[in-house]
Motif scaffolding. Sequence first.
Motif, mmCIF file in Angstrom:
data_model
loop_
_atom_site.group_PDB
_atom_site.id
_atom_site.type_symbol
_atom_site.label_atom_id
_atom_site.label_comp_id
_atom_site.label_asym_id
_atom_site.label_seq_id
_atom_site.Cartn_x
_atom_site.Cartn_y
_atom_site.Cartn_z
ATOM 1 N N ASN A 1 -1.320 0.703 7.603
ATOM 2 C CA ASN A 1 -2.229 -0.275 6.991
ATOM 3 C C ASN A 1 -2.067 -1.676 7.580
ATOM 4 O O ASN A 1 -3.035 -2.300 7.997
ATOM 5 N N CYS A 2 -0.836 -2.184 7.598
ATOM 6 C CA CYS A 2 -0.612 -3.572 8.029
ATOM 7 C C CYS A 2 0.035 -3.665 9.403
ATOM 8 O O CYS A 2 0.140 -4.762 9.949
ATOM 9 N N GLN B 1 0.851 -1.196 0.000
ATOM 10 C CA GLN B 1 0.000 0.000 0.000
ATOM 11 C C GLN B 1 0.885 1.245 0.000
ATOM 12 O O GLN B 1 1.894 1.312 0.701
#
Length: 173
Positions: free
Chosen positions: A160-161, A137
């Motif tokens: 995001n992760c 991303q």
Amino acid sequence: MRQRAARDQKRLDSGAVSSPKDLENLQREIASLAKRQGDLEDVVLEVMERRESAQERVAELTERVGSVQGRIDDATARRDAAVEEIDGEAASVTKEREVVAASVPAPLLSLYEKLREQQGGIGAAKLYARTCQGCRQELAITELNEIRSAAPDTVVRCENCRRILVRTSESGL
């Protein structure tokens, strides 16, 4: 059959049978035995031909089995060599990891191990060209600005992760 036919022919030739009807029956029996013997000889020839064909097929299949076994042996040897190489690499990498892990602060190593367990084996990812290589991303500008302003020894994570982001000179930060 041959013995019987020979015996009947001997009786016929000896003249021991005098009755015309018996002579005729004996001649018919000899002819019948000759025909039956011819039929049986044809069957024997056919069986011999089939046997020869089967033996050729067995030889062909035996050769093919040998060829396939050779390929199996070759593939097994290559597999065993590859496994040995992989085991060697794994041992080497494990040693390297132990050396690196010893130099990492315990809280950071604990965080990494926790993330690695949660993220399917990858607890840290490279930040490259504004993209987290863990989740692929692209980071928002505000996130990138926060990362740029953070001290070099600060642990930064992807929004995001949640993986630890590894900053390099290639990151452009």
